[in-house]
Every structure is written in structure tokens, then in C-alpha cells.
Design a protein around this motif. Structure first.
Motif, PDB file in Angstrom:
ATOM      1  N   LYS A  23      17.743  36.561  10.894  1.00 47.34           N
ATOM      2  CA  LYS A  23      17.812  36.074  12.282  1.00 47.34           C
ATOM      3  C   LYS A  23      16.548  35.286  12.643  1.00 47.34           C
ATOM      4  CE  LYS A  23      18.488  40.189  14.116  1.00 47.34           C
ATOM      5  NZ  LYS A  23      18.564  40.889  12.836  1.00 47.34           N
ATOM      6  N   THR A  24      15.386  35.902  12.389  1.00 45.47           N
ATOM      7  CA  THR A  24      14.137  35.256  12.781  1.00 45.47           C
ATOM      8  C   THR A  24      13.917  33.963  11.999  1.00 45.47           C
ATOM      9  OG1 THR A  24      13.235  37.435  13.274  1.00 45.47           O
ATOM     10  CG2 THR A  24      11.670  35.640  13.143  1.00 45.47           C
ATOM     11  N   THR A  25      14.220  34.003  10.711  1.00 41.37           N
ATOM     12  CA  THR A  25      14.038  32.816   9.874  1.00 41.37           C
ATOM     13  C   THR A  25      14.930  31.668  10.346  1.00 41.37           C
ATOM     14  OG1 THR A  25      13.642  34.338   8.045  1.00 41.37           O
ATOM     15  CG2 THR A  25      13.933  32.017   7.478  1.00 41.37           C
ATOM     16  N   LEU A  26      16.206  31.965  10.602  1.00 42.19           N
ATOM     17  CA  LEU A  26      17.135  30.939  11.072  1.00 42.19           C
ATOM     18  C   LEU A  26      16.706  30.395  12.435  1.00 42.19           C
ATOM     19  CD1 LEU A  26      19.986  29.516  10.589  1.00 42.19           C
ATOM     20  CD2 LEU A  26      20.833  31.173  12.245  1.00 42.19           C
ATOM     21  N   LEU A  27      16.248  31.306  13.274  1.00 45.35           N
ATOM     22  CA  LEU A  27      15.799  30.930  14.606  1.00 45.35           C
ATOM     23  C   LEU A  27      14.630  29.943  14.528  1.00 45.35           C
ATOM     24  CD1 LEU A  27      15.977  31.375  17.606  1.00 45.35           C
ATOM     25  CD2 LEU A  27      14.736  33.518  17.352  1.00 45.35           C
ATOM     26  N   MET A  28      13.647  30.250  13.673  1.00 40.45           N
ATOM     27  CA  MET A  28      12.475  29.377  13.524  1.00 40.45           C
ATOM     28  C   MET A  28      12.889  27.993  13.032  1.00 40.45           C
ATOM     29  SD  MET A  28       9.432  31.688  13.456  1.00 40.45           S
ATOM     30  CE  MET A  28       8.435  30.786  12.357  1.00 40.45           C
ATOM     31  N   ARG A  29      13.800  27.986  12.030  1.00 35.27           N
ATOM     32  CA  ARG A  29      14.295  26.721  11.477  1.00 35.27           C
ATOM     33  C   ARG A  29      15.018  25.893  12.527  1.00 35.27           C
ATOM     34  NH1 ARG A  29      14.227  24.119   6.311  1.00 35.27           N
ATOM     35  NH2 ARG A  29      12.927  25.494   5.087  1.00 35.27           N
ATOM     36  N   THR A  30      15.817  26.605  13.340  1.00 29.37           N
ATOM     37  CA  THR A  30      16.612  25.943  14.362  1.00 29.37           C
ATOM     38  C   THR A  30      15.695  25.344  15.435  1.00 29.37           C
ATOM     39  OG1 THR A  30      18.388  27.516  13.924  1.00 29.37           O
ATOM     40  CG2 THR A  30      18.523  26.307  15.995  1.00 29.37           C
ATOM     41  N   ILE A  31      14.685  26.100  15.805  1.00 34.05           N
ATOM     42  CA  ILE A  31      13.734  25.614  16.808  1.00 34.05           C
ATOM     43  C   ILE A  31      12.995  24.376  16.284  1.00 34.05           C
ATOM     44  CG2 ILE A  31      11.583  26.141  18.040  1.00 34.05           C
ATOM     45  CD1 ILE A  31      12.550  29.093  18.092  1.00 34.05           C
ATOM     46  N   GLU A  32      12.521  24.469  15.039  1.00 36.68           N
ATOM     47  CA  GLU A  32      11.801  23.337  14.456  1.00 36.68           C
ATOM     48  C   GLU A  32      12.649  22.074  14.476  1.00 36.68           C
ATOM     49  OE1 GLU A  32      10.776  24.924  10.629  1.00 36.68           O
ATOM     50  OE2 GLU A  32       9.336  26.322  11.546  1.00 36.68           O
ATOM     51  N   TRP A  36      25.430  23.624  10.895  1.00 34.87           N
ATOM     52  CA  TRP A  36      25.147  24.602  11.952  1.00 34.87           C
ATOM     53  C   TRP A  36      24.488  23.943  13.165  1.00 34.87           C
ATOM     54  CZ3 TRP A  36      24.975  28.636  14.991  1.00 34.87           C
ATOM     55  CH2 TRP A  36      23.776  29.034  15.599  1.00 34.87           C
ATOM     56  N   LEU A  37      23.517  23.087  12.921  1.00 33.71           N
ATOM     57  CA  LEU A  37      22.797  22.418  14.015  1.00 33.71           C
ATOM     58  C   LEU A  37      23.718  21.474  14.788  1.00 33.71           C
ATOM     59  CD1 LEU A  37      19.421  21.704  12.177  1.00 33.71           C
ATOM     60  CD2 LEU A  37      19.802  23.388  13.991  1.00 33.71           C
ATOM     61  N   ASP A  38      24.608  20.775  14.063  1.00 30.50           N
ATOM     62  CA  ASP A  38      25.568  19.888  14.726  1.00 30.50           C
ATOM     63  C   ASP A  38      26.482  20.689  15.650  1.00 30.50           C
ATOM     64  OD1 ASP A  38      24.535  17.731  13.458  1.00 30.50           O
ATOM     65  OD2 ASP A  38      26.131  17.553  11.952  1.00 30.50           O
ATOM     66  N   TRP A  39      26.968  21.813  15.127  1.00 28.55           N
ATOM     67  CA  TRP A  39      27.858  22.654  15.936  1.00 28.55           C
ATOM     68  C   TRP A  39      27.150  23.104  17.207  1.00 28.55           C
ATOM     69  CZ3 TRP A  39      27.254  27.694  17.643  1.00 28.55           C
ATOM     70  CH2 TRP A  39      28.362  28.242  18.301  1.00 28.55           C
ATOM     71  N   GLU A  70      28.155  22.229  21.120  1.00 32.56           N
ATOM     72  CA  GLU A  70      28.511  23.298  22.067  1.00 32.56           C
ATOM     73  C   GLU A  70      27.654  23.212  23.335  1.00 32.56           C
ATOM     74  OE1 GLU A  70      30.926  25.617  22.090  1.00 32.56           O
ATOM     75  OE2 GLU A  70      31.734  24.764  20.237  1.00 32.56           O
ATOM     76  N   ILE A  71      26.380  22.899  23.150  1.00 30.57           N
ATOM     77  CA  ILE A  71      25.481  22.796  24.300  1.00 30.57           C
ATOM     78  C   ILE A  71      25.908  21.623  25.187  1.00 30.57           C
ATOM     79  CG2 ILE A  71      23.089  22.360  25.021  1.00 30.57           C
ATOM     80  CD1 ILE A  71      22.231  23.811  22.384  1.00 30.57           C
TER      81      ILE A  71
END
Ligand SMILES: Nc1nc2c(ncn2[C@@H]2O[C@H](COP(=O)(O)OP(=O)(O)O)[C@@H](O)[C@H]2O)c(=O)[nH]1
Ligand SMILES: [Mg+2]
Ligand SMILES: [Zn+2]
Lengths: 114, 224
Positions: B46-55, B209-212, B216-217
Motif C-alpha cells: 500500500k505505502t509503496t504504491l501510494l508513494m509511486r502514485t504521488i510521485e 492504474w494511473l490512467d484509470w 475517475e477523478i
């Protein structure tokens, strides 16, 4: 702990209902608990005794649990069977395509009070 | 003594929470803030994906994070290094977050100027599934080392999620993990579930994942 969280939610709901109905003292709460709800009745009861003591409205309230049996429906043969005994694979035709019909309920049924 | 009264309720124990969650979602809609609830077992990423997504998104979106790890503030500190606003939630040893706790966290964070808030839920597959947090979308992570039969063991979480992220696909060669089986089992529980196999470590599959998420946003801010 899971059971404690559930008890807190029951207390919150009962306090809301209590305020709406101007209840003074709740003497019993009846819960319908599905066999595969994932909630352990003994755990729930011990969390209950501990948590209700901290409230005014519910300090004397007992917890009554009614069990709802778990039933699974098989899409393969269109029949229903007992979940706890047979699990997720249909004992009648061996299909894996099954779903739970009832048995995961955690319902607040009624409150006894004055 | 007064007469004893019996008051019938006949509702799920979670009904009050569900109503609170609906109210919170409506508020987020007005504020144009998208709340994503991220759930998994401890260690799934979770944390790893979150950091990647934020970056990847922090230059395009204003992001905030609610951390709900029970044990410590390490995750919150880690996430805070990315520069986004982060709040450590206090669950009081509870195994899940409910709508009330989430709302408190959002208030503390301040959502008026945020486009996306990610809630890193408490690490387990049972309890968070039962409590609607008020999130717009629910995502769960299943990592390759956990095995492909989790949808059979923890059916509920698969039915409440919109997205299933299969993380750590970089280690697929070393595990007996069947991607087709996990798809089949997951779709048995929830035919609408979207699957995104990816590696938060190597970045493989992250773009889908980022495109999705970005789509959605956009939809959340446009539809009325
Ligand atoms: N090989 C591999 N390891 C990963 C991946 N994502 C996360 N990890 C590792 O898995 C461990 C747990 O990750 P973390 O993000 O803290 O999981 P959380 O408990 O769900 O927040 C860490 O050691 C990560 O480096 C991945 O895609 N591939
Ligand atoms: Mg974490
Ligand atoms: Zn059958």
C-alpha cells in the motif's frame, strides 16, 4: 479488535434510537448473527460486558444473539445447501460457482427498554 | 416502574455508518475532492504504491494522505517525504476505519484545496471491508506472494472493491501464482471488478492504474 468495533457501532446506534424515543434504561439488545458473519459470539459478549458498563443508557443491557444459518446457492445445479458443512464447492454437483444466500448478517433486531 | 417497550430496528449494524458515509460522499462531491480507500493485508504494498502514485501525479493534482497504520507513524513519515499533506489517523487500536473516523481525519487534513485524498486503511482483509468510509472508490491490493486463492478466503472485500491491484508482478517467476485463476475467482465474487497487475517496485503496469485513477477523478468532478 473486530468484535469491539462492532459493539461500539451497536452502542452508537442504540444511543441514537434511545434519544429519539426518550428511553431511560435499555435492558436488552437482540442481535441476528449469521453463521459465517465472521463474528465470534463469545468475543462479542465479552466486549459487550466491558463496553456497555461505560454508558449510562445501556449499563444494564444484556446482549441476546439469534443465529441465522448459512446457506449457499449453486449456479451449477440451481440448488441450495448448508454452507458450514460443505463450504464453497457444491456437494451435489461439484461446481465452484456458488454464492452465499444468507448467513453473513449482523443485524440489530430489537431493543428492550423503558 | 414504567412499562417495558420493545423497539424494532431490523437493520444491519452497519446501517448508521452507511448513512454517515453517504453524507460524507455528498460533501466530498460538493468540494470536488476524490477520496480513494486503499486496502490490503500488511505488506502487500500500500505505502509503496501510494508513494509511486504521488510521485507520478503530484504535479497535476493536489494530493493529501490519511494514514491509518495501527502501530506507528513510519508510513506517515515516509509519505510526508513526498511533500504532500499527510495526517496520521488514530484508530485507537481498532481494526478498521469507519466513516466518522475518516471524516475527522479529512477535517484535520483540510480538503477544500485538495483534488485527491488517499486513505491507507488498516492492514487486513476482513474488517475494513465491512465499513463504508465514505470513499468514492475502493481499491485493494493483492500481492503475488499472498497466493491466488484469497478471493475465495475473503470474499467480502472483493465484492466491495472497484479495483483489484495485483502487486509485485516482478516476482511472478518465483511464485506459484496463477493470474488467470485470480481473475476467475475475483470475477465470481464481483463481475465488475477491474484488475490491474503491476509492480510498484519496477513501475511495470503503473500507467494503466494511473490512467484509470485520473479518469475517475475527472468523472467525479464533472458528473452532477
Ligand atoms: N518485489 C516487490 N516488492 C514490493 C513491491 N511493492 C512493495 N514491495 C515491498 O513489500 C514490502 C511491503 O510494502 P509496503 O508498501 O510497506 O506495504 P504495506 O504494508 O501494504 O504498506 C516492502 O519491503 C516493499 O519494498 C513490488 O512491486 N515488488
Ligand atoms: Mg503501509
Ligand atoms: Zn451444484
Amino acid at each position: 479488535m473486530h468484535e469491539l468495533g462492532i459493539v461500539f457501532h451497536i452502542i452508537k446506534t442504540v444511543e441514537r434510537v434511545g434519544a429519539e424515543n426518550k428511553l431511560v434504561q435499555v435492558s436488552a439488545v437482540t442481535l441476528e448473527l449469521g453463521e459465517v458473519s465472521g463474528v465470534v459470539p463469545q468475543e462479542l459478549s465479552s466486549c459487550w460486558s466491558w463496553a456497555v458498563k461505560k454508558t449510562e443508557l445501556m449499563k444494564e443491557a444484556t446482549l441476546e444473539i439469534e443465529t441465522i444459518p448459512a446457506l449457499t446457492f449453486c449456479e451449477g445445479c440451481q440448488k441450495t445447501y448448508e454452507t458450514v458443512q460443505h463450504g464453497r464447492i457444491c456437494p451435489l454437483c461439484g461446481s465452484e460457482h456458488t454464492y452465499l444466500v444468507q448467513g453473513n448478517e449482523i443485524n440489530l433486531k430489537e431493543i428492550k427498554a423503558h | 416502574m414504567d412499562k417495558v417497550r420493545i423497539i424494532e430496528i431490523k437493520e444491519s449494524v452497519f446501517a448508521d455508518n452507511d448513512r454517515e458515509a453517504e453524507r460524507l460522499r455528498a460533501e466530498l462531491k460538493r468540494e470536488k475532492t476524490f477520496l480513494l480507500n486503499l486496502m490490503s493485508s500488511p505488506g502487500s504494498g500500500k505505502t509503496t504504491l501510494l508513494m509511486r502514485t504521488i510521485e507520478a501525479l503530484k504535479d497535476k493534482l493536489r494530493i493529501g494522505v490519511l494514514e491509518a497504520d495501527i502501530d506507528s507513524a513510519v508510513d506517515a513519515e515516509k509519505v510526508a517525504t513526498t511533500g504532500v499533506k499527510t495526517i496520521q489517523l488514530h484508530t485507537g487500536g481498532m481494526c478498521h476505519l469507519d466513516a466518522g473516523m475518516t471524516e475527522q481525519g479529512l477535517k484535520e487534513l483540510g480538503t477544500a484545496d485538495l483534488d485527491l485524498v488517499v486513505l491507507e486503511n488498516v492492514g487486513n482483509l476482513v474488517c475494513p471491508a465491512e465499513f463504508d468510509t465514505g470513499a468514492v472508490k475502493n481499491a485493494m491490493i493483492l500481492s503475488v506472494p499472498e497466493g491466488h486463492d484469497k478471493p475465495l478466503k475473503y470474499p467480502l472485500i472483493f465484492t466491495v472493491c472497484d479495483v483489484l491491484i495485483i502487486n509485485k508482478i516482478d516476482v511472478l517467476p518465483y511464485f506459484d501464482f496463477d493470474l488467470d485463476k485470480v481473475k476467475e475467482y475475483a470475477h465470481m465474487r464481483n463481475p465488475n471488478l477491474k484488475l490491474f497487475p503491476l509492480s510498484a517496485k519496477t513501475g511495470e503496469g503503473m500507467d494503466v492504474w494511473l490512467d484509470w485513477l485520473q479518469q475517475e477523478i475527472k468523472d467525479w468532478n464533472q458528473t452532477t
